[in-house]
Design an enzyme around this catalytic site. Sequence first.
Site, PDB file in Angstrom:
ATOM      1  N   LYS A   1      43.192  47.942  42.707  1.00 20.36           N
ATOM      2  CA  LYS A   1      42.135  46.968  42.988  1.00 20.36           C
ATOM      3  C   LYS A   1      41.919  46.892  44.494  1.00 20.36           C
ATOM      4  O   LYS A   1      42.854  46.606  45.250  1.00 20.36           O
ATOM      5  CB  LYS A   1      42.502  45.589  42.419  1.00 20.36           C
ATOM      6  CG  LYS A   1      41.397  44.557  42.576  1.00 20.36           C
ATOM      7  CD  LYS A   1      41.578  43.367  41.623  1.00 20.36           C
ATOM      8  CE  LYS A   1      42.785  42.537  41.923  1.00 20.36           C
ATOM      9  NZ  LYS A   1      42.789  41.269  41.148  1.00 20.36           N
TER      10      LYS A   1
ATOM     11  N   SER B   1      36.527  40.500  39.864  1.00 21.24           N
ATOM     12  CA  SER B   1      36.513  39.358  40.775  1.00 21.24           C
ATOM     13  C   SER B   1      35.877  39.750  42.107  1.00 21.24           C
ATOM     14  O   SER B   1      34.693  39.987  42.173  1.00 21.24           O
ATOM     15  CB  SER B   1      37.928  38.805  40.979  1.00 21.24           C
ATOM     16  OG  SER B   1      38.466  38.348  39.774  1.00 21.24           O
TER      17      SER B   1
ATOM     18  N   MET C   1      46.865  49.028  32.215  1.00 19.42           N
ATOM     19  CA  MET C   1      46.957  48.481  30.868  1.00 19.42           C
ATOM     20  C   MET C   1      45.946  49.193  29.968  1.00 19.42           C
ATOM     21  O   MET C   1      44.850  49.550  30.400  1.00 19.42           O
ATOM     22  CB  MET C   1      46.682  46.985  30.881  1.00 19.42           C
ATOM     23  CG  MET C   1      47.690  46.149  31.685  1.00 19.42           C
ATOM     24  SD  MET C   1      49.339  46.009  30.918  1.00 19.42           S
ATOM     25  CE  MET C   1      50.268  47.261  31.813  1.00 19.42           C
TER      26      MET C   1
ATOM     27  N   ASP D   1      45.248  39.599  36.302  1.00 17.95           N
ATOM     28  CA  ASP D   1      44.634  38.769  37.339  1.00 17.95           C
ATOM     29  C   ASP D   1      45.343  37.438  37.541  1.00 17.95           C
ATOM     30  O   ASP D   1      45.000  36.425  36.929  1.00 17.95           O
ATOM     31  CB  ASP D   1      43.154  38.527  37.016  1.00 17.95           C
ATOM     32  CG  ASP D   1      42.374  38.091  38.251  1.00 17.95           C
ATOM     33  OD1 ASP D   1      43.008  37.736  39.259  1.00 17.95           O
ATOM     34  OD2 ASP D   1      41.135  38.096  38.205  1.00 17.95           O
TER      35      ASP D   1
ATOM     36  N   ASP E   1      42.766  31.009  35.732  1.00 20.44           N
ATOM     37  CA  ASP E   1      41.460  31.651  35.552  1.00 20.44           C
ATOM     38  C   ASP E   1      41.213  31.880  34.061  1.00 20.44           C
ATOM     39  O   ASP E   1      41.916  32.673  33.428  1.00 20.44           O
ATOM     40  CB  ASP E   1      41.435  32.989  36.299  1.00 20.44           C
ATOM     41  CG  ASP E   1      40.065  33.659  36.262  1.00 20.44           C
ATOM     42  OD1 ASP E   1      39.191  33.193  35.513  1.00 20.44           O
ATOM     43  OD2 ASP E   1      39.876  34.654  36.981  1.00 20.44           O
TER      44      ASP E   1
ATOM     45  N   ASN F   1      40.692  38.615  31.232  1.00 19.83           N
ATOM     46  CA  ASN F   1      42.079  38.620  31.702  1.00 19.83           C
ATOM     47  C   ASN F   1      43.078  38.757  30.560  1.00 19.83           C
ATOM     48  O   ASN F   1      44.282  38.849  30.803  1.00 19.83           O
ATOM     49  CB  ASN F   1      42.389  37.344  32.484  1.00 19.83           C
ATOM     50  CG  ASN F   1      41.628  37.266  33.788  1.00 19.83           C
ATOM     51  OD1 ASN F   1      41.247  38.280  34.346  1.00 19.83           O
ATOM     52  ND2 ASN F   1      41.394  36.061  34.276  1.00 19.83           N
TER      53      ASN F   1
END
Length: 354
Positions: A67, A48, A158, A217, A198, A203
């Site tokens: 992030k 993003s 993850m 996300d 989203d 995702n």
Amino acid sequence: MHHVLQRVQDSADYMPASQRDQVLASNLGSDWRQLFSSFDEKPIAAASIGQVHSATMKSGGTRVAVKVQYPGVANSIDSDLNNLAVLLTASRLLPKGLYLDKTIANARTELAWECDYVREAECGRRFQKLLQDERDVFVVPSVINEASGPQVLTADMMDGVGVTKAPDLTQEQKDWIGAQILRLCLREITEFKFMQTDPNWTNFLFNYKTSKLELLDFGASRDYPDKFIDPYVQVLQAASRNHRDTIRDRSIELGYLTGHESQAMLNAHIAAVLTLAEPFSESSPELYDFRDQTITDRIRGLIPLMVRERLAPPPEETYSLHRKLSGAFLLCARLGSRVRCRELFANAMAKAGI
């Protein structure tokens, strides 16, 4: 508009290490490296409006994804939207029925949410609680509070693979993934009244070892008020039963229609609703094969008439909700999923007491 959103979703430019370190220091303190026993200097991905680094927490040894938001991106997006509005308004490139001011206002709100990592962390924690009864299906990464801030978000790493990039999925796995994603969408609408909107396919990760879906996300997550979601669900239910008059009446209540539309506009609106709800329709096959679906193409074919004839802008909640629904349908089509959509819908309605 497409270019602004594309910039948010698909940026692949990595910021210089010195700039990245400034963001980390301003959010986590000048000694931010002391939080980690290891921190990979090279980003593993652009996500993003930021880039993602792999790291390991010093406390507990948890593998995490960090992030880091690009500096100034929020102001840049806001400026881009302002320039876009001026350009399109001055050039009169778009028809009145697109209601450009409403579209841009909605985009401005949602992109501001995407830039707020504190809000995203809160939404992630909320989803983790909402899905605690589905730990055998979904995994929501835990946020590491001490390593997060307004422009930095750290959460459990993850290990799954993006569902559209996962190799060698069996048809059974494709069907299961599609069914779980659609079932989650229906829970978000009818039960949670809170949705991660989203539709980006990245995702959703599939973990081969655990056979679970990992969700990422949550920046675009949002609530839907009862005054919108209740009649909206009634519209979906009416569409599943081909009750055209109820679709019209609830659409007027919601603000999709004023009641003074031309017959052509009314017919197009009802056709679009029936098409969107087709997988849940009582007349659809018990096992809906998304490999054969043409939902998005048919709705796209109705847009020129609706733009030309529309008398009122759609409710602002529509932009995000329909984006997620159509994205879920396209994901199922991309996977080639076969899903018992009628059964999922009936179960969701029953659970919601509708």
